[in-house]
Design a protein around this motif. Structure first.
Motif, PDB file in Angstrom:
ATOM      1  N   GLU A  68       0.818  -1.221   0.000  1.00 15.00           N
ATOM      2  CA  GLU A  68       0.000   0.000   0.000  1.00 15.00           C
ATOM      3  C   GLU A  68       0.850   1.269   0.000  1.00 15.00           C
ATOM      4  N   ALA A  72       0.733   4.041  -2.879  1.00 15.97           N
ATOM      5  CA  ALA A  72       0.402   5.425  -2.508  1.00 15.97           C
ATOM      6  C   ALA A  72       1.409   6.387  -3.128  1.00 15.97           C
ATOM      7  N   LEU A 125      -7.094   2.888  -3.981  1.00 13.24           N
ATOM      8  CA  LEU A 125      -6.500   4.192  -4.290  1.00 13.24           C
ATOM      9  C   LEU A 125      -7.182   4.851  -5.485  1.00 13.24           C
ATOM     10  N   THR A 129      -9.159   8.631  -5.932  1.00 14.83           N
ATOM     11  CA  THR A 129      -8.429   9.676  -6.656  1.00 14.83           C
ATOM     12  C   THR A 129      -8.873   9.931  -8.093  1.00 14.83           C
TER      13      THR A 129
END
Length: 245
Positions: A68, A72, A125, A129
């Protein structure tokens, strides 16, 4: 970002095979592309260099899709470089094969970590986003329908990808972001050819009415449709296999 600014895409597993073809195809549509790799930076750099040489925009970053923190950083890099993210295509995956009775459990765990956890990490994610008007595209396999021996652990992981993706499509209500799965049939990539004698390859190629293997470019065309004009296709598994199943 203005309406005339280029759209941007993250393509995981873009150092070779289907991912490379997808990155090149999206760049041909005018998107700026982050070319992700897991373990082969040289080929990722070559892919990005080819996009730039063709007049496009590309950047490169590596990382484990199941990590992760690494992902990120990937999403942050894309956001800072391109000003935002419009399309996420998650082609990264591994495909060790063995009959269920003979599958090593460490190998099984590795398959699930990359294909299931990796897809979840990237999808989570992406859901946070991707901008309105964008697309999230995960990858499954037509093996979930063809049900060929030795593919049990791999098909199991991709069945999970399909379930996750179709639920995420419903969770994205009101955000104007489509979420779909591309499920290729046998495709002429190094991952497919590995460990297969020619007779097996020829037999698999003959199973669909087109009587050939798919090409990475075939799959990239389907992906580009979902990433661009295919706005009314949402929450679906699109089988790209020449009619094999």
């Amino acid at each position: 970002m203005s309406n005339t600014a280029p759209r941007s895409a993250i393509v995981t597993g873009a150092s070779g095979g289907i991912g490379k073809a997808v990155a090149e195809r999206l760049a041909a549509d005018g998107m700026s592309v982050l070319v992700h790799y897991a373990g082969n930076p040289a080929t990722a750099e070559e892919t990005a260099a080819g996009i730039v040489a063709g007049g496009g925009t590309a950047t490169v970053l590596g990382g484990d899709v199941a990590d992760e923190d690494a992902m990120a950083r990937l999403f942050q890099h894309a956001t800072e470089t391109f000003g935002g993210i419009d399309v996420v295509v998650n082609t990264a995956g591994i495909m060790p094969l063995a009959p269920v009775a003979e599958m090593d459990l460490d190998t099984f765990d590795r398959i699930q970590r990359t294909n299931v956890r990796g897809t979840f990490v990237v999808s989570r994610l992406a859901a946070r986003t991707v901008r309105p008007g964008g697309a999230i595209i995960n990858f499954s396999t037509s093996i979930t329908r063809l049900q060929m021996p030795t593919y049990g652990a791999y098909a199991m992981s991709k069945g999970a990808v399909e379930s996750l993706t179709l639920i995420l499509a419903r969770e994205m209500r009101g955000k104007d972001v489509t979420v779909n799965v591309v499920a290729p049939g046998p495709t002429a990539t190094p991952l497919f050819f590995e460990g297969k004698p020619q007779a097996v390859i020829d037999h698999i190629a003959s199973l669909n009415p087109m009587e050939r293997l798919g090409t990475p470019q075939d799959i990239a065309e389907v992906t580009a449709f979902l990433a661009g004009p295919g706005r009314w296709v949402n929450g679906q598994v699109l089988y790209a296999n020449g009619g094999a199943a």
